[in-house]
Design a protein around this motif. Structure first.
Motif, PDB file in Angstrom:
ATOM      1  N   ILE A  52     -97.893 -18.859 -10.406  1.00  0.00           N
ATOM      2  CA  ILE A  52     -99.333 -18.989 -10.191  1.00  0.00           C
ATOM      3  C   ILE A  52     -99.506 -19.419  -8.742  1.00  0.00           C
ATOM      4  O   ILE A  52     -98.933 -20.426  -8.303  1.00  0.00           O
ATOM      5  N   TYR A  53    -100.282 -18.649  -8.009  1.00  0.00           N
ATOM      6  CA  TYR A  53    -100.471 -18.867  -6.578  1.00  0.00           C
ATOM      7  C   TYR A  53    -101.945 -19.101  -6.291  1.00  0.00           C
ATOM      8  O   TYR A  53    -102.812 -18.516  -6.941  1.00  0.00           O
ATOM      9  N   VAL A  54    -102.206 -19.953  -5.326  1.00  0.00           N
ATOM     10  CA  VAL A  54    -103.576 -20.220  -4.903  1.00  0.00           C
ATOM     11  C   VAL A  54    -103.763 -19.554  -3.546  1.00  0.00           C
ATOM     12  O   VAL A  54    -103.152 -19.952  -2.553  1.00  0.00           O
ATOM     13  N   GLY A  55    -104.574 -18.509  -3.550  1.00  0.00           N
ATOM     14  CA  GLY A  55    -104.852 -17.769  -2.325  1.00  0.00           C
ATOM     15  C   GLY A  55    -106.216 -18.152  -1.784  1.00  0.00           C
ATOM     16  O   GLY A  55    -107.144 -18.424  -2.547  1.00  0.00           O
ATOM     17  N   SER A  56    -106.315 -18.192  -0.474  1.00  0.00           N
ATOM     18  CA  SER A  56    -107.612 -18.511   0.124  1.00  0.00           C
ATOM     19  C   SER A  56    -107.880 -17.570   1.291  1.00  0.00           C
ATOM     20  O   SER A  56    -106.959 -17.025   1.888  1.00  0.00           O
ATOM     21  N   ASN A  59    -114.366 -15.254   4.652  1.00  0.00           N
ATOM     22  CA  ASN A  59    -114.941 -13.934   4.910  1.00  0.00           C
ATOM     23  C   ASN A  59    -115.682 -13.914   6.250  1.00  0.00           C
ATOM     24  O   ASN A  59    -115.739 -14.922   6.953  1.00  0.00           O
ATOM     25  N   LYS A  60    -116.239 -12.778   6.608  1.00  0.00           N
ATOM     26  CA  LYS A  60    -116.884 -12.604   7.915  1.00  0.00           C
ATOM     27  C   LYS A  60    -118.112 -13.484   8.115  1.00  0.00           C
ATOM     28  O   LYS A  60    -118.555 -13.672   9.237  1.00  0.00           O
ATOM     29  N   ARG A  61    -118.677 -14.011   7.044  1.00  0.00           N
ATOM     30  CA  ARG A  61    -119.818 -14.926   7.169  1.00  0.00           C
ATOM     31  C   ARG A  61    -119.346 -16.370   7.259  1.00  0.00           C
ATOM     32  O   ARG A  61    -120.148 -17.286   7.325  1.00  0.00           O
ATOM     33  N   GLY A  62    -118.039 -16.581   7.194  1.00  0.00           N
ATOM     34  CA  GLY A  62    -117.491 -17.926   7.297  1.00  0.00           C
ATOM     35  C   GLY A  62    -117.398 -18.655   5.972  1.00  0.00           C
ATOM     36  O   GLY A  62    -117.158 -19.847   5.933  1.00  0.00           O
ATOM     37  N   GLU A  63    -117.571 -17.939   4.872  1.00  0.00           N
ATOM     38  CA  GLU A  63    -117.508 -18.545   3.545  1.00  0.00           C
ATOM     39  C   GLU A  63    -116.077 -18.457   3.019  1.00  0.00           C
ATOM     40  O   GLU A  63    -115.411 -17.447   3.175  1.00  0.00           O
ATOM     41  N   THR A  64    -115.617 -19.532   2.400  1.00  0.00           N
ATOM     42  CA  THR A  64    -114.243 -19.605   1.910  1.00  0.00           C
ATOM     43  C   THR A  64    -114.184 -19.274   0.426  1.00  0.00           C
ATOM     44  O   THR A  64    -115.000 -19.747  -0.355  1.00  0.00           O
ATOM     45  N   ASN A  65    -113.195 -18.467   0.071  1.00  0.00           N
ATOM     46  CA  ASN A  65    -112.905 -18.158  -1.326  1.00  0.00           C
ATOM     47  C   ASN A  65    -111.523 -18.710  -1.643  1.00  0.00           C
ATOM     48  O   ASN A  65    -110.574 -18.472  -0.896  1.00  0.00           O
ATOM     49  N   ILE A  66    -111.405 -19.431  -2.724  1.00  0.00           N
ATOM     50  CA  ILE A  66    -110.116 -19.939  -3.184  1.00  0.00           C
ATOM     51  C   ILE A  66    -109.917 -19.416  -4.602  1.00  0.00           C
ATOM     52  O   ILE A  66    -110.732 -19.676  -5.489  1.00  0.00           O
ATOM     53  N   LEU A  67    -108.836 -18.650  -4.783  1.00  0.00           N
ATOM     54  CA  LEU A  67    -108.587 -17.991  -6.060  1.00  0.00           C
ATOM     55  C   LEU A  67    -107.201 -18.338  -6.584  1.00  0.00           C
ATOM     56  O   LEU A  67    -106.265 -18.506  -5.814  1.00  0.00           O
ATOM     57  N   GLU A  68    -107.087 -18.411  -7.895  1.00  0.00           N
ATOM     58  CA  GLU A  68    -105.805 -18.593  -8.555  1.00  0.00           C
ATOM     59  C   GLU A  68    -105.361 -17.220  -9.060  1.00  0.00           C
ATOM     60  O   GLU A  68    -106.113 -16.523  -9.736  1.00  0.00           O
ATOM     61  N   VAL A  69    -104.133 -16.863  -8.698  1.00  0.00           N
ATOM     62  CA  VAL A  69    -103.604 -15.548  -9.075  1.00  0.00           C
ATOM     63  C   VAL A  69    -102.294 -15.762  -9.824  1.00  0.00           C
ATOM     64  O   VAL A  69    -101.367 -16.372  -9.300  1.00  0.00           O
ATOM     65  N   LYS A  70    -102.231 -15.251 -11.051  1.00  0.00           N
ATOM     66  CA  LYS A  70    -101.009 -15.362 -11.844  1.00  0.00           C
ATOM     67  C   LYS A  70    -100.296 -14.015 -11.836  1.00  0.00           C
ATOM     68  O   LYS A  70    -100.893 -12.978 -12.131  1.00  0.00           O
ATOM     69  N   ILE A  71     -98.998 -14.078 -11.498  1.00  0.00           N
ATOM     70  CA  ILE A  71     -98.174 -12.879 -11.447  1.00  0.00           C
ATOM     71  C   ILE A  71     -96.998 -13.062 -12.400  1.00  0.00           C
ATOM     72  O   ILE A  71     -96.347 -14.110 -12.387  1.00  0.00           O
ATOM     73  N   GLU A  72     -96.767 -12.050 -13.220  1.00  0.00           N
ATOM     74  CA  GLU A  72     -95.631 -12.037 -14.147  1.00  0.00           C
ATOM     75  C   GLU A  72     -95.034 -10.643 -14.154  1.00  0.00           C
ATOM     76  O   GLU A  72     -95.758  -9.664 -14.309  1.00  0.00           O
ATOM     77  N   ASN A  73     -93.710 -10.581 -13.999  1.00  0.00           N
ATOM     78  CA  ASN A  73     -93.000  -9.298 -14.032  1.00  0.00           C
ATOM     79  C   ASN A  73     -93.589  -8.272 -13.062  1.00  0.00           C
ATOM     80  O   ASN A  73     -93.715  -7.092 -13.385  1.00  0.00           O
ATOM     81  N   ALA A 134     -96.321 -14.930  -3.055  1.00  0.00           N
ATOM     82  CA  ALA A 134     -95.397 -14.460  -4.088  1.00  0.00           C
ATOM     83  C   ALA A 134     -94.230 -13.677  -3.473  1.00  0.00           C
ATOM     84  O   ALA A 134     -93.100 -13.769  -3.942  1.00  0.00           O
ATOM     85  N   GLU A 135     -94.511 -12.949  -2.417  1.00  0.00           N
ATOM     86  CA  GLU A 135     -93.451 -12.195  -1.733  1.00  0.00           C
ATOM     87  C   GLU A 135     -92.512 -13.126  -0.982  1.00  0.00           C
ATOM     88  O   GLU A 135     -91.314 -12.939  -0.992  1.00  0.00           O
ATOM     89  N   LYS A 136     -93.065 -14.139  -0.320  1.00  0.00           N
ATOM     90  CA  LYS A 136     -92.238 -15.109   0.404  1.00  0.00           C
ATOM     91  C   LYS A 136     -91.348 -15.874  -0.569  1.00  0.00           C
ATOM     92  O   LYS A 136     -90.195 -16.140  -0.296  1.00  0.00           O
TER      93      LYS A 136
END
Length: 140
Positions: A52-56, A59-73, A134-136
């Protein structure tokens, strides 16, 4: 009579301008979501480490998005919004549509939502940030 015609013309002009300004928002809010039945999923990404990775992303308006991404197989399992400074009603609709398509295709190669390109790009950038982690991770 001329004053009345000018007033009518001005009123119609204002209505058209205001309507055009809100058209992108209306497209986002009232556009039906894509169907995943016609989407072909990519093969699993063997370079992605499970977790489970937290990506942030900002965007171009300066607004931040923080998302949780789960990867399996090598596949996306879920994408969850943890925090978004984007316009709430637009972000929710766009996030739902894009995250479903990312998971269905198992790819970031998805279209942005018409009328909400900046919000779409911010979401995609945050998921990309998580995938880079996830790649790193797999390289250790």
């Amino acid at each position: 009579m001329r004053k009345s015609n000018k007033l009518v013309g001005l009123s119609i002009g204002v209505i058209l301008i205001v309507g055009m300004a809100f058209m992108p928002l209306a497209r986002v809010l009232f556009h039906s979501e894509m169907t995943t039945s016609t989407i072909t999923a990519e093969a699993p990404h063997l370079s992605w480490h499970d977790g489970i990775y937290v990506g942030s992303a900002v965007n171009k308006r300066g607004e931040t998005n923080i998302l949780e991404v789960k990867i399996e197989n090598g596949r996306f399992q879920h994408i969850k919004a943890l925090n978004a400074e984007d316009t709430s009603i637009v972000f929710t609709k766009v996030f739902r549509q894009i995250s479903k398509e990312i998971i269905a295709k198992n790819s970031l190669d998805v279209d942005t939502v018409s009328g909400a390109t900046i919000s779409s790009q911010g979401i995609l950038a945050a998921v990309k940030n998580a995938v880079e982690q996830a790649e790193k991770q797999s390289g250790s």
